[in-house]
Design a protein around this motif. Sequence first.
Motif, short mmCIF file in Angstrom:
data_model
loop_
_atom_site.label_atom_id
_atom_site.label_comp_id
_atom_site.label_asym_id
_atom_site.label_seq_id
_atom_site.Cartn_x
_atom_site.Cartn_y
_atom_site.Cartn_z
N GLY A 72 0.90 -1.35 0.29
CA GLY A 72 -0.12 -0.13 0.09
C GLY A 72 0.61 1.27 -0.14
O GLY A 72 2.03 1.22 0.01
N VAL A 73 0.23 2.34 -0.17
CA VAL A 73 0.81 3.91 -0.25
C VAL A 73 0.19 4.55 0.93
O VAL A 73 -1.00 4.40 1.37
CB VAL A 73 0.74 4.24 -1.65
N VAL A 74 0.92 5.67 1.32
CA VAL A 74 0.42 6.79 2.09
C VAL A 74 0.96 7.86 1.74
O VAL A 74 2.09 8.08 0.92
CB VAL A 74 1.37 6.64 3.61
N GLY A 75 -0.02 9.13 1.36
CA GLY A 75 0.30 10.23 0.91
C GLY A 75 -0.10 11.40 1.83
O GLY A 75 -0.91 10.98 2.85
N TYR A 76 0.44 12.69 1.64
CA TYR A 76 0.02 13.56 2.51
C TYR A 76 -0.55 14.78 1.62
O TYR A 76 0.18 15.05 0.64
CB TYR A 76 1.13 14.09 3.35
N SER A 77 -1.57 15.55 1.90
CA SER A 77 -2.02 16.35 1.00
C SER A 77 -2.89 17.08 1.53
O SER A 77 -3.64 17.14 2.64
CB SER A 77 -2.81 15.72 -0.31
N THR A 78 -3.35 18.63 1.08
CA THR A 78 -4.56 19.16 1.31
C THR A 78 -5.96 19.00 0.60
O THR A 78 -7.09 19.30 0.94
CB THR A 78 -3.91 20.79 0.92
N GLY A 79 -5.60 18.29 -0.50
CA GLY A 79 -6.81 17.56 -1.18
C GLY A 79 -6.59 16.96 -2.26
O GLY A 79 -6.91 15.80 -2.49
N ASN A 80 -6.24 17.65 -3.57
CA ASN A 80 -6.30 16.99 -4.77
C ASN A 80 -5.33 15.88 -5.15
O ASN A 80 -5.52 14.92 -5.55
CB ASN A 80 -5.74 18.08 -5.85
N HIS A 81 -3.99 16.02 -4.40
CA HIS A 81 -2.90 14.89 -4.46
C HIS A 81 -3.65 13.67 -3.73
O HIS A 81 -3.41 12.51 -3.98
CB HIS A 81 -1.90 15.22 -3.70
N ALA A 82 -4.40 13.96 -2.62
CA ALA A 82 -4.94 12.87 -1.77
C ALA A 82 -5.93 12.05 -2.89
O ALA A 82 -6.02 11.12 -2.80
CB ALA A 82 -5.62 13.37 -0.51
N GLN A 83 -6.79 13.05 -3.43
CA GLN A 83 -7.87 12.23 -4.34
C GLN A 83 -7.39 11.43 -5.27
O GLN A 83 -7.83 10.47 -5.89
CB GLN A 83 -8.77 13.48 -4.81
#
Length: 345
Positions: A72-83
Amino acid sequence: MEPPTLADVLDAQRLLAAHLPPTPTWNYPALDATAGATVFVKHENAQPTGAFKVRGGITLLSRLDPVVRRRGVVGYSTGNHAQSLAYAAQLFGVPCTIVMPEHPNPAKADAVRRLGAELVEHGATFDDAAPHARALADERGMRLVSAANEPDIIAGVATAYAELFAQQPHLDAVVVPVGSGSGAAAACLVAAALAPGCEVIAMQAADSPAAHDSWRDGELRQRPNRTAVEGLATGSGFALPQRVMRERLADFVLVDDDQIAAAQWCLMCDAHTLAEGAGAAALAAVLADPDRFAGRRVAVVCTGGNASEAEIRRSAGLGDAAAGRATVTDVAAARSRADVVGARP
């Protein structure tokens, strides 16, 4: 870490063809009249996640080693990278955890959950969320996905500019909003190969100028991160996009939050386009410097349309500021009136 090449971009274009159709680039006479230039809007707000970053997410996850995918993957974002990551993870059956700052844009947070990703809220800003995401990735043995220090993400995003230059091959300038810088780096790579006569101009919110100052100073900088424009709210420069931008970027400008909100309303009125703040930011830079762009053929990328209700109310309250005609005092007064009467577009 080496930047992607044009061959990488073309390969990403091949990968994405099975998942995403090209987005349109349209011209609007009313917008031309407001800007005093011939403006082409690249509609990345038409993506299934409402933003350009989905190109990078799909490209990166499609190329992951199968063993890494299973973890799996983990990301951090304010929103669009997350989506973007959540959408790609659902597409490829990859476990996905997203760390967002506390009290995120409700529409973006709900979209992440609906796509099946785990959402963790941590910290006040993007820069607070990042170390927590790293800790989670280490703890769980998952792949941490940076917002910009990822060649595959830049290659995926660059496909938008390959489309743009195919759709409009005779541009004088393209203006690109910068948060982490993946979009501006992508534009630089593609323009150098396909449209060397086209200026690539980056812009960032004046209240979060880390990428701008990193580019200007030639080394990574951290700066206060106070902009209300979610997609531009980063407090540090990213090494890989900065490397590309330093080699090829024509200029980097700053625009304030009120000008960006005014540009959102301008896109709504003149181009019938709902844009979030970052999606209207490139147009804000054009409207802020009419002499520079007068009479030129300019592309602006509407990077996203995931505007919150609060954003729409704020931009609606600016009225004539959408055309750049209001002073800062006028803007504040208009915003105050909008808050009182609950104005809607």
